[in-house]
Design a protein around this motif. Structure first.
Motif: not given
Ligand SMILES: Cc1cc2nc3c(=O)[nH]c(=O)nc-3n(C[C@H](O)[C@H](O)[C@H](O)COP(=O)(O)O)c2cc1C
Length: 316
Positions: A53-81
């Motif tokens: 997702n577009p940046t900023p992807r994280v923000a601090e909140t009282p007693s927590g954090m907000l994130n919207s990272i998305g699932i950046p991925s290079k695909g299953l072959d890259y992940y496996r190897s």
């Protein structure tokens, strides 16, 4: 020393503590002995290559954090190897978390990742379903049943289904996942939130809204773990705001067989080790010999709790 071993279905874990997906990376091995964790849950992977997702992807909140990272991925072959091999050398069960855009994509990805070195697949069905205008699969009973059945048909591996706390009727959703063949429920992912910078008047996250995590959501997660525990027979894994040994025991009393630690590891990368060490002391104080005996042992006025549980299962 208390016996910290727990079972999640057929899988035996040396203790109930494991990382939550996306909050843990190989760099944590500098702060935590991976051979001492209950399991290693890796960041979700999606079959399609994505930038995130577009940046900023994280923000601090009282007693927590907000994130919207998305699932950046290079695909299953890259992940496996390139990603997976780093996690498989510790003698600790490896849990591969999968996100996908459609039912078929989910089933195919789970089938591809059902590898001998993978102990469990975690299906992150809190992610958007592109066949339903981007609404998360786990927001709806029918789409939950459909995607979980398709996954069940695609693998003989044990698989856990990670639900979203943004659905109000989580007990019904958990039941649908169980009936469709899930081996365990993970309750759950982040709570949808938003924050605004009053100086710029812009949302603090590039994606406008994101997922709230950390201690701020713990009571919501405890309540939902209990609702799931009362709705299904398969094990429930608790997740949401856990940062102490007491939190682990609280989730287990609510009905969790094991737990996942997310945001707390960003604050202290060694936190899971401290939580596990603290569980021995806490069990001694509580006079508990086998930690698994705590699961579901919250003391309740049964009539009262049955009434609100029925109400909670009807709402939404
Ligand atoms: C930065 C960040 C990234 C995350 N990435 C994923 C992910 O890839 N897959 C997933 O299922 N959950 C992901 N989550 C959700 C966590 O696994 C966890 O369910 C949630 O944060 C609640 O637990 P916590 O309060 O202990 O953090 C992410 C959470 C955060 C904060």
């Amino acid at each position: 020393m208390a016996n910290l071993e727990v079972r999640v279905g057929d899988l035996c874990l040396r203790n109930p503590v494991m990382p939550a997906s996306g909050c843990f990376a190989i760099e944590h091995s500098e702060a935590v002995d991976f051979g001492k964790l209950g399991a290693l849950v890796v960041k979700s992977v999606s079959p399609k290559c994505r930038a995130g997702n577009p940046t900023p992807r994280v923000a601090e909140t009282p007693s927590g954090m907000l994130n919207s990272i998305g699932i950046p991925s290079k695909g299953l072959d890259y992940y496996r190897s390139k990603v997976l091999p780093a996690y498989t050398e510790f003698g600790t069960p490896v849990v591969v978390s999968i996100s996908a855009d459609t039912v078929d994509e989910f089933a195919q990805a789970v089938s591809t990742m059902s590898l001998p070195e993978v102990a469990v697949i975690e299906a992150n069905i809190s992610c958007p379903n592109l066949e339903a205008d981007g609404m998360a699969f786990a927001m709806d009973v029918d789409t939950t049943y459909k995607v979980v059945s398709a996954i069940r048909r695609s693998t003989h591996h044990p698989f856990w289904v990670k639900l979203t706390p943004n659905a109000s009727h989580v007990g019904v959703i958990a039941k649908a996942a169980e009936e469709a063949g899930a081996d365990a429920i993970v309750m759950g992912n982040t709570v949808l939130g938003m924050s605004i910078d009053v100086h710029t008047r812009k949302p603090t996250l590039g994606n406008v809204m994101g997922g709230l995590s950390g201690p701020a959501i713990k009571p919501i997660a405890v309540r939902m773990v209990h609702q799931c525990y009362r709705s299904v027979r398969i094990p429930v894994i608790g997740c949401g705001g856990i940062s102490t040994s007491e939190d682990v025991v609280e989730f287990m009393l609510a009905g969790a067989s094991a737990v996942q630690v997310g945001t707390a590891s960003f604050i202290d990368p060694g936190i899971m080790q401290k939580i596990i060490d603290g569980l021995h002391d806490l069990c001694r104080q509580l006079d508990v010999e086998d930690i698994h005996t705590l699961t579901g042992q919250v003391k309740l006025d049964r009539q009262l709790s049955d009434r609100w549980l029925r109400f909670a299962q009807q709402s939404g």
